[in-house]
Design an enzyme around this catalytic site. Structure first.
Site, mmCIF file in Angstrom:
data_model
loop_
_atom_site.group_PDB
_atom_site.id
_atom_site.type_symbol
_atom_site.label_atom_id
_atom_site.label_comp_id
_atom_site.label_asym_id
_atom_site.label_seq_id
_atom_site.Cartn_x
_atom_site.Cartn_y
_atom_site.Cartn_z
ATOM 1 C CB CYS A 95 -0.868 0.036 1.245
ATOM 2 S SG CYS A 95 -2.134 -1.226 1.340
ATOM 3 C CD GLU B 138 -2.491 4.122 2.950
ATOM 4 O OE1 GLU B 138 -2.002 3.358 2.093
ATOM 5 O OE2 GLU B 138 -3.714 4.274 3.095
HETATM 6 N N1 THU Z 1 -4.322 0.279 -1.065
HETATM 7 C C1 THU Z 1 -3.480 1.245 -0.568
HETATM 8 O O1 THU Z 1 -2.491 1.614 -1.198
HETATM 9 N N2 THU Z 1 -3.773 1.764 0.649
HETATM 10 C C2 THU Z 1 -4.839 1.409 1.412
HETATM 11 O O2 THU Z 1 -4.962 1.851 2.540
HETATM 12 C C3 THU Z 1 -5.866 0.511 0.857
HETATM 13 C C4 THU Z 1 -5.500 -0.195 -0.384
HETATM 14 C C5 THU Z 1 -3.998 -0.309 -2.368
HETATM 15 C C6 THU Z 1 -3.623 -1.766 -2.304
HETATM 16 C C7 THU Z 1 -3.948 -2.216 -3.713
HETATM 17 O O3 THU Z 1 -2.832 -1.925 -4.543
HETATM 18 C C8 THU Z 1 -5.109 -1.328 -4.124
HETATM 19 O O4 THU Z 1 -5.107 -0.252 -3.221
HETATM 20 C C9 THU Z 1 -6.462 -2.030 -4.079
HETATM 21 O O5 THU Z 1 -6.677 -2.612 -2.852
#
Ligand code: THU
Length: 144
Positions: free
Chosen positions: A64, A66
């Site tokens: 992710c 963050e």
């Molecule tokens: N994702 C994030 O980058 N941050 C989050 O807090 C939630 C989900 C990303 C993970 C994945 O690459 C995409 O969003 C779909 O879940």
């Protein structure tokens, strides 16, 4: 700065610069599988670090936005989390996932003082404290 960035929007948050960094980072996401690009920016020890989600054909290996931002900060020696901004296309703007909340908590000396703001490029905005997003969270403070 283009008109549609959150800092140009009426009602911009206190940390418009952080939100703008998150939305800029969103353009560098690598999200060909979910097609859900996410950008994040964290202010840690007075400096801003950004991150974006980076996916993989082996889906479970993606990370992710963050967490890439926090890990970049730690690699630079910044350990004190002060504020977070996340930028997605979602409406209402989507908040950090549970795993990211836990990683954010690791570096928050005072989770009630860390503002987490979610925005989208249309200027919608939601914000919480980290303590609200992860009440009674587990931290190293519990460990012997
Ligand atoms: N994702 C994030 O980058 N941050 C989050 O807090 C939630 C989900 C990303 C993970 C994945 O690459 C995409 O969003 C779909 O879940």
């Amino acid at each position: 700065m283009t008109a549609e960035t959150p800092e140009a929007m009426p009602g911009a948050g206190d940390d418009a610069a952080l939100e703008a960094r998150a939305c800029d980072a969103q353009r560098r996401a690598y999200a060909p599988y979910s097609r859900f690009p996410v950008g994040a920016a964290v202010r840690m020890s007075g400096e801003v670090f950004d991150g974006a989600n980076i996916e993989n054909a082996s889906y479970g290996l993606g990370i992710c936005a963050e967490r890439t931002a926090v890990f970049a900060a730690v690699l630079s020696g910044a350990h004190r989390l002060e504020a977070v901004a996340v930028c997605t296309e979602a409406s209402p703007p989507s908040s950090p996932c549970g795993a990211c909340r836990q990683v954010l908590l690791e570096f928050a000396p005072d989770p009630a003082a860390v503002t987490v703001t979610a925005v989208n490029p249309r200027g919608e905005r939601r914000s919480w404290t980290l303590a609200e997003l992860l009440p009674d969270g587990f931290s190293g403070r519990e460990l012997p």
